[in-house]
Design a protein around this motif. Sequence first.
Motif, PDB file in Angstrom:
ATOM      1  N   GLY A 169       0.825  -1.209   0.000  1.00 64.18           N
ATOM      2  CA  GLY A 169       0.000   0.000   0.000  1.00 64.18           C
ATOM      3  C   GLY A 169       0.856   1.254   0.000  1.00 64.18           C
ATOM      4  N   PRO A 170       0.265   2.393  -0.396  1.00 59.93           N
ATOM      5  CA  PRO A 170       1.035   3.631  -0.534  1.00 59.93           C
ATOM      6  C   PRO A 170       1.633   4.159   0.770  1.00 59.93           C
ATOM      7  CG  PRO A 170      -1.307   4.034  -0.924  1.00 59.93           C
ATOM      8  CD  PRO A 170      -1.129   2.560  -0.787  1.00 59.93           C
ATOM      9  N   ALA A 171       1.002   3.918   1.905  1.00 56.37           N
ATOM     10  CA  ALA A 171       1.509   4.437   3.171  1.00 56.37           C
ATOM     11  C   ALA A 171       2.096   3.330   4.045  1.00 56.37           C
ATOM     12  CB  ALA A 171       0.393   5.153   3.925  1.00 56.37           C
ATOM     13  N   GLU A 172       2.258   2.144   3.491  1.00 56.84           N
ATOM     14  CA  GLU A 172       2.716   1.005   4.285  1.00 56.84           C
ATOM     15  C   GLU A 172       4.220   1.038   4.497  1.00 56.84           C
ATOM     16  OE1 GLU A 172       1.865  -3.756   4.604  1.00 56.84           O
ATOM     17  OE2 GLU A 172       1.545  -2.758   2.684  1.00 56.84           O
ATOM     18  N   SER A 173       4.640   0.696   5.680  1.00 55.64           N
ATOM     19  CA  SER A 173       6.072   0.641   5.974  1.00 55.64           C
ATOM     20  C   SER A 173       6.662  -0.663   5.434  1.00 55.64           C
ATOM     21  CB  SER A 173       6.305   0.702   7.485  1.00 55.64           C
ATOM     22  OG  SER A 173       5.899  -0.502   8.108  1.00 55.64           O
ATOM     23  N   PRO A 174       7.936  -0.651   5.116  1.00 58.20           N
ATOM     24  CA  PRO A 174       8.589  -1.893   4.689  1.00 58.20           C
ATOM     25  C   PRO A 174       8.463  -3.002   5.736  1.00 58.20           C
ATOM     26  CG  PRO A 174       9.987  -0.032   4.158  1.00 58.20           C
ATOM     27  CD  PRO A 174       8.849   0.502   4.993  1.00 58.20           C
ATOM     28  N   GLU A 175       8.525  -2.635   7.013  1.00 61.70           N
ATOM     29  CA  GLU A 175       8.426  -3.637   8.083  1.00 61.70           C
ATOM     30  C   GLU A 175       7.047  -4.306   8.084  1.00 61.70           C
ATOM     31  OE1 GLU A 175       9.394  -0.395   8.616  1.00 61.70           O
ATOM     32  OE2 GLU A 175      11.540  -0.821   8.694  1.00 61.70           O
ATOM     33  N   SER A 176       6.011  -3.509   7.948  1.00 59.41           N
ATOM     34  CA  SER A 176       4.651  -4.044   7.914  1.00 59.41           C
ATOM     35  C   SER A 176       4.468  -4.961   6.706  1.00 59.41           C
ATOM     36  CB  SER A 176       3.643  -2.893   7.886  1.00 59.41           C
ATOM     37  OG  SER A 176       2.347  -3.371   7.634  1.00 59.41           O
ATOM     38  N   TYR A 177       4.985  -4.528   5.571  1.00 59.21           N
ATOM     39  CA  TYR A 177       4.873  -5.341   4.361  1.00 59.21           C
ATOM     40  C   TYR A 177       5.606  -6.673   4.532  1.00 59.21           C
ATOM     41  CZ  TYR A 177       4.780  -6.816  -0.453  1.00 59.21           C
ATOM     42  OH  TYR A 177       4.572  -7.554  -1.598  1.00 59.21           O
ATOM     43  N   ARG A 178       6.808  -6.623   5.102  1.00 62.09           N
ATOM     44  CA  ARG A 178       7.578  -7.854   5.335  1.00 62.09           C
ATOM     45  C   ARG A 178       6.798  -8.830   6.203  1.00 62.09           C
ATOM     46  NH1 ARG A 178      12.166  -4.517   5.699  1.00 62.09           N
ATOM     47  NH2 ARG A 178      12.092  -4.509   7.968  1.00 62.09           N
ATOM     48  N   GLU A 179       6.146  -8.326   7.226  1.00 63.27           N
ATOM     49  CA  GLU A 179       5.350  -9.190   8.113  1.00 63.27           C
ATOM     50  C   GLU A 179       4.184  -9.831   7.367  1.00 63.27           C
ATOM     51  OE1 GLU A 179       4.156  -6.865  11.504  1.00 63.27           O
ATOM     52  OE2 GLU A 179       6.240  -6.422  12.046  1.00 63.27           O
ATOM     53  N   ARG A 180       3.492  -9.053   6.551  1.00 61.85           N
ATOM     54  CA  ARG A 180       2.356  -9.610   5.797  1.00 61.85           C
ATOM     55  C   ARG A 180       2.825 -10.635   4.779  1.00 61.85           C
ATOM     56  NH1 ARG A 180      -0.813  -7.211   2.658  1.00 61.85           N
ATOM     57  NH2 ARG A 180       0.473  -5.447   2.040  1.00 61.85           N
ATOM     58  N   LEU A 181       3.951 -10.352   4.132  1.00 62.00           N
ATOM     59  CA  LEU A 181       4.500 -11.296   3.158  1.00 62.00           C
ATOM     60  C   LEU A 181       4.887 -12.604   3.848  1.00 62.00           C
ATOM     61  CD1 LEU A 181       5.323 -11.395   0.093  1.00 62.00           C
ATOM     62  CD2 LEU A 181       7.644 -10.929   0.885  1.00 62.00           C
ATOM     63  N   ALA A 182       5.510 -12.504   5.006  1.00 62.16           N
ATOM     64  CA  ALA A 182       5.891 -13.704   5.761  1.00 62.16           C
ATOM     65  C   ALA A 182       4.656 -14.503   6.177  1.00 62.16           C
ATOM     66  CB  ALA A 182       6.710 -13.311   6.991  1.00 62.16           C
ATOM     67  N   ASP A 183       3.595 -13.816   6.587  1.00 59.82           N
ATOM     68  CA  ASP A 183       2.362 -14.510   6.962  1.00 59.82           C
ATOM     69  C   ASP A 183       1.775 -15.266   5.771  1.00 59.82           C
ATOM     70  OD1 ASP A 183       2.552 -13.594   9.566  1.00 59.82           O
ATOM     71  OD2 ASP A 183       1.075 -11.987   9.298  1.00 59.82           O
ATOM     72  N   LEU A 184       1.774 -14.630   4.611  1.00 61.00           N
ATOM     73  CA  LEU A 184       1.244 -15.288   3.415  1.00 61.00           C
ATOM     74  C   LEU A 184       2.125 -16.444   2.972  1.00 61.00           C
ATOM     75  CD1 LEU A 184       0.008 -12.280   1.272  1.00 61.00           C
ATOM     76  CD2 LEU A 184      -1.382 -14.167   2.129  1.00 61.00           C
ATOM     77  N   ALA A 185       3.422 -16.288   3.066  1.00 58.69           N
ATOM     78  CA  ALA A 185       4.336 -17.349   2.650  1.00 58.69           C
ATOM     79  C   ALA A 185       4.271 -18.536   3.584  1.00 58.69           C
ATOM     80  CB  ALA A 185       5.767 -16.820   2.567  1.00 58.69           C
ATOM     81  N   GLY A 186       3.909 -18.288   4.844  1.00 62.80           N
ATOM     82  CA  GLY A 186       3.800 -19.378   5.810  1.00 62.80           C
ATOM     83  C   GLY A 186       2.781 -20.416   5.402  1.00 62.80           C
ATOM     84  N   PRO A 187       1.508 -20.030   5.235  1.00 66.91           N
ATOM     85  CA  PRO A 187       0.497 -21.015   4.850  1.00 66.91           C
ATOM     86  C   PRO A 187       0.740 -21.633   3.477  1.00 66.91           C
ATOM     87  CG  PRO A 187      -0.547 -19.053   5.719  1.00 66.91           C
ATOM     88  CD  PRO A 187       0.924 -18.751   5.606  1.00 66.91           C
ATOM     89  N   VAL A 188       1.175 -20.833   2.486  1.00 60.07           N
ATOM     90  CA  VAL A 188       1.362 -21.406   1.156  1.00 60.07           C
ATOM     91  C   VAL A 188       2.597 -22.292   1.088  1.00 60.07           C
ATOM     92  CG1 VAL A 188       0.097 -19.632  -0.092  1.00 60.07           C
ATOM     93  CG2 VAL A 188       2.530 -19.362   0.212  1.00 60.07           C
ATOM     94  N   SER A 189       3.522 -22.155   2.045  1.00 56.44           N
ATOM     95  CA  SER A 189       4.714 -22.999   2.010  1.00 56.44           C
ATOM     96  C   SER A 189       4.517 -24.293   2.786  1.00 56.44           C
ATOM     97  CB  SER A 189       5.925 -22.238   2.555  1.00 56.44           C
ATOM     98  OG  SER A 189       5.747 -21.930   3.920  1.00 56.44           O
ATOM     99  N   GLY A 190       3.317 -24.552   3.256  1.00 53.05           N
ATOM    100  CA  GLY A 190       3.050 -25.738   4.051  1.00 53.05           C
ATOM    101  C   GLY A 190       3.231 -27.051   3.313  1.00 53.05           C
ATOM    102  N   THR A 191       3.367 -27.001   1.983  1.00 57.54           N
ATOM    103  CA  THR A 191       3.537 -28.223   1.202  1.00 57.54           C
ATOM    104  C   THR A 191       4.927 -28.808   1.352  1.00 57.54           C
ATOM    105  OG1 THR A 191       4.275 -27.014  -0.752  1.00 57.54           O
ATOM    106  CG2 THR A 191       1.891 -27.396  -0.533  1.00 57.54           C
ATOM    107  N   GLY A 192       5.889 -28.022   1.814  1.00 59.44           N
ATOM    108  CA  GLY A 192       7.262 -28.488   1.895  1.00 59.44           C
ATOM    109  C   GLY A 192       8.016 -28.369   0.588  1.00 59.44           C
ATOM    110  N   ALA A 193       7.319 -27.948  -0.477  1.00 60.71           N
ATOM    111  CA  ALA A 193       7.942 -27.830  -1.788  1.00 60.71           C
ATOM    112  C   ALA A 193       8.609 -26.482  -1.991  1.00 60.71           C
ATOM    113  CB  ALA A 193       6.887 -28.041  -2.878  1.00 60.71           C
ATOM    114  N   GLY A 194       8.419 -25.557  -1.070  1.00 60.32           N
ATOM    115  CA  GLY A 194       8.935 -24.211  -1.223  1.00 60.32           C
ATOM    116  C   GLY A 194       7.876 -23.284  -1.762  1.00 60.32           C
ATOM    117  N   VAL A 195       8.281 -22.046  -2.002  1.00 58.86           N
ATOM    118  CA  VAL A 195       7.383 -21.013  -2.515  1.00 58.86           C
ATOM    119  C   VAL A 195       8.108 -20.243  -3.606  1.00 58.86           C
ATOM    120  CG1 VAL A 195       6.098 -18.907  -1.946  1.00 58.86           C
ATOM    121  CG2 VAL A 195       6.266 -20.733  -0.268  1.00 58.86           C
TER     122      VAL A 195
END
Length: 132
Positions: free
Chosen positions: A37-63
């Motif tokens: 988002g336009p006013a989002e901090s890099p730290e906030s974005y990193r946290e959201r990206l990590a949250d999304l990568a967590g569930p999608v990486s549950g296959t063990g195949a990577g992301v």
Amino acid sequence: MTIPVLLAGHGALPSGIADAAELVLGPQPRLAVCELGPAESPESYRERLADLAGPVSGTGAGVLVLADLPGGTPANAAKLLAARRGGIRIVTGLNLPMLLEVLVRGGDLDELAGLAQSAGRDGVLTEPVLTR
């Protein structure tokens, strides 16, 4: 094994490309998006990206992360995540030909990253002008 694909980018670009891909291919349950988002901090974005990568990486195949700009906040956040977790490959220059090719092909994480890079590059063409 199906590799999850995470689109990372500025504004609505990731959602727009995901919507276009689903218009062409139908629903894609392995696809997730993370918009900066336009006013989002890099730290906030990193946290959201990590949250999304967590569930999608549950296959063990990577992301596979497809990011819009090399050196931009979304790509840099993905690089930090990959350094901390492993099992993440990042390809920048997100475009629709890249995403479509990745979604219709199989392969391991490294193969899909290579495919994304070549399809993204090869999908950029100068089209001839039609004449009467």
